[in-house]
Design an enzyme around this catalytic site. Structure first.
Site, mmCIF file in Angstrom:
data_model
loop_
_atom_site.group_PDB
_atom_site.id
_atom_site.type_symbol
_atom_site.label_atom_id
_atom_site.label_comp_id
_atom_site.label_asym_id
_atom_site.label_seq_id
_atom_site.Cartn_x
_atom_site.Cartn_y
_atom_site.Cartn_z
ATOM 1 N N GLN A 100 28.552 36.737 35.113
ATOM 2 C CA GLN A 100 28.032 37.604 36.173
ATOM 3 C C GLN A 100 26.670 38.157 35.766
ATOM 4 O O GLN A 100 26.539 38.834 34.740
ATOM 5 C CB GLN A 100 28.989 38.750 36.485
ATOM 6 C CG GLN A 100 28.582 39.488 37.759
ATOM 7 C CD GLN A 100 29.470 40.672 38.062
ATOM 8 O OE1 GLN A 100 29.520 41.629 37.297
ATOM 9 N NE2 GLN A 100 30.169 40.634 39.190
ATOM 10 N N TYR A 186 24.574 48.563 42.347
ATOM 11 C CA TYR A 186 23.562 48.188 41.362
ATOM 12 C C TYR A 186 22.305 47.662 42.076
ATOM 13 O O TYR A 186 22.206 47.736 43.291
ATOM 14 C CB TYR A 186 24.167 47.214 40.356
ATOM 15 C CG TYR A 186 25.300 47.851 39.590
ATOM 16 C CD1 TYR A 186 25.060 48.956 38.769
ATOM 17 C CD2 TYR A 186 26.612 47.408 39.726
ATOM 18 C CE1 TYR A 186 26.108 49.585 38.091
ATOM 19 C CE2 TYR A 186 27.656 48.035 39.053
ATOM 20 C CZ TYR A 186 27.402 49.124 38.245
ATOM 21 O OH TYR A 186 28.427 49.760 37.579
ATOM 22 N N ARG A 233 28.453 38.151 44.545
ATOM 23 C CA ARG A 233 29.378 39.244 44.849
ATOM 24 C C ARG A 233 28.663 40.317 45.656
ATOM 25 O O ARG A 233 27.579 40.766 45.288
ATOM 26 C CB ARG A 233 29.924 39.858 43.557
ATOM 27 C CG ARG A 233 31.124 40.778 43.785
ATOM 28 C CD ARG A 233 31.651 41.354 42.481
ATOM 29 N NE ARG A 233 33.099 41.422 42.487
ATOM 30 C CZ ARG A 233 33.804 42.432 41.991
ATOM 31 N NH1 ARG A 233 33.202 43.473 41.445
ATOM 32 N NH2 ARG A 233 35.116 42.414 42.017
ATOM 33 N N GLY A 322 41.971 42.440 38.731
ATOM 34 C CA GLY A 322 41.333 43.172 37.655
ATOM 35 C C GLY A 322 42.307 43.899 36.767
ATOM 36 O O GLY A 322 42.650 43.436 35.676
ATOM 37 N N ARG A 323 42.797 45.050 37.221
ATOM 38 C CA ARG A 323 43.680 45.880 36.406
ATOM 39 C C ARG A 323 44.881 45.104 35.878
ATOM 40 O O ARG A 323 45.250 45.225 34.710
ATOM 41 C CB ARG A 323 44.156 47.083 37.222
ATOM 42 C CG ARG A 323 43.086 48.115 37.488
ATOM 43 C CD ARG A 323 43.517 49.127 38.526
ATOM 44 N NE ARG A 323 43.596 48.534 39.862
ATOM 45 C CZ ARG A 323 43.901 49.229 40.960
ATOM 46 N NH1 ARG A 323 44.174 50.506 40.877
ATOM 47 N NH2 ARG A 323 43.940 48.641 42.136
#
Length: 363
Positions: A100, A186, A233, A322-323
């Site tokens: 990424q 971002y 993304r 993810g988690r």
């Protein structure tokens, strides 16, 4: 019964063995100074190689793009060599991994910037957000972001070139593809969003102008590899890192059409529910699917059953977890067996522990 989640999927140039992908997860485990990936990271990713595709933690494309102490880079040869150990470990374990590509923009601090300079952003607007630095004792600490300066129009071609060079280095490091990070507040997301982009040049104002930098970056990255090795993304309606966009639907649809024209490998949705915002509506998903017929990856608060159902509906093609991947390195096998998942322990989330990180949403 998981009729779709555990079936293969062609994602651009990569054949994924299943649709249980691993989401990009900030880990803050690099070597400082140098922003070098570590042997621990190679072990961590190799343990999770059964994912259909791993998307690496966000990796800054330049020293200016850094916003978190402990995050890795991809802007010099030493980092390429260190990442090669990671990709080799993943490939030896039978996995596929994408890098990424990241520039944090205003989500940074002067202590992390070359020469102590101000972070950069589309406009000189400070984010109501925090980032991670090292304190005098060398420990990770959360602090407010610094006031950024606005990027000059003349600086943007060099910024685009940084993404192209990072793509070349990702190829040299053995990654299977790259993902452009244009989400989660971002830099590229800051250009897209109405609140953070108050520019009056060709990169501000209209949807077409605010999307210009993202598409220039995408074209440069494609030129450095090809469209089938590139994903992106985005985070429509996301609020993370003080992101506000009054034209979120229109921007997402405009981007989806542009991505489809370029034939990229996938569109990855960082869904807003994980950061405390409302879930994406079915109407929005249908609108996105109409505009982007390629692979759409969902990523949010998914469980196996609802992931499978949404894939069956045709509105997405895979889910990045993810988690649950943090706590369960063998996640696809657990889904296959219907096994109970390990619970996530907060102390395992970031770097050496979760103390001082209570303002992060659960990833």
């Amino acid at each position: 019964m998981l009729d779709k989640l555990l079936t293969p999927l062609q994602i651009g140039a990569v054949t994924a063995n299943n649709r249980v992908l691993m989401a990009p997860l900030t880990r803050l485990r690099n070597t400082d100074p140098g922003d070098l990936p570590t042997p621990l990271m190679a072990e961590y990713y190799a343990q999770r190689a059964s994912a259909g595709l791993i998307v690496s933690e966000a990796t800054h494309i330049s020293p200016q793009g850094k916003g978190y102490a402990g995050a890795p880079g991809i802007y010099n040869d030493a980092q390429v060599h260190a990442w090669k150990d990671v990709t080799d470990a993943v490939h030896q374990a039978g996995g596929k991994i994408a890098l990424q590509l990241w520039h944090v923009g205003r989500i940074s601090h002067t202590s992390l910037q070359p020469g102590g300079a101000a972070p950069v952003a589309p406009s000189a607007i400070q984010a109501d957000s925090n980032t991670t630095i090292r304190n005098a004792a060398g420990q990770l600490e959360r602090v407010p972001t610094s006031l950024p300066r606005a990027l000059e129009t003349a600086e943007l071609p060099a910024l685009v070139e940084d993404y192209a060079q990072a793509t070349e280095r990702a190829r040299a490091a053995g990654f299977d593809m790259v993902e452009i990070h244009a989400a989660n507040g971002y830099l590229l997301n800051q250009f897209l969003a109405t609140e953070s982009n108050q520019r009056s040049d060709a990169y501000g104002g209209s949807i077409e102008n605010r999307a210009r930098l993202v598409l220039e970056v995408l074209d440069a990255v494609i030129a450095s590899w090809d469209a089938k090795h590139v994903g992106i993304r985005i985070s429509p309606h996301g609020l993370f890192n003080d992101t506000q966009d009054s034209e979120a639907d229109s921007m997402a649809y405009y981007l989806a059409e542009a991505f489809a024209k370029r034939g990229i490998a996938y569109l990855h949705l960082s869904e807003p529910d994980w950061g405390g915002a409302p879930e994406l509506s079915e109407a929005f998903r249908k609108g996105l699917r109409e505009r982007f017929p390629g692979v759409i990856i969902g990523s949010g608060g998914y469980q196996a059953d609802d992931a499978d159902q949404l894939i069956q509906s045709g509105l997405i093609d895979a889910v990045a977890f993810g988690r649950s991947f943090i706590a369960n390195p063998d996640l696809p096998a657990r889904f296959q067996a219907g096994a109970t998942l390990n619970p996530l322990r907060a102390e395992t989330l970031y770097g050496g522990g979760a103390e001082g990180y209570t303002d992060y949403p659960a990833l």
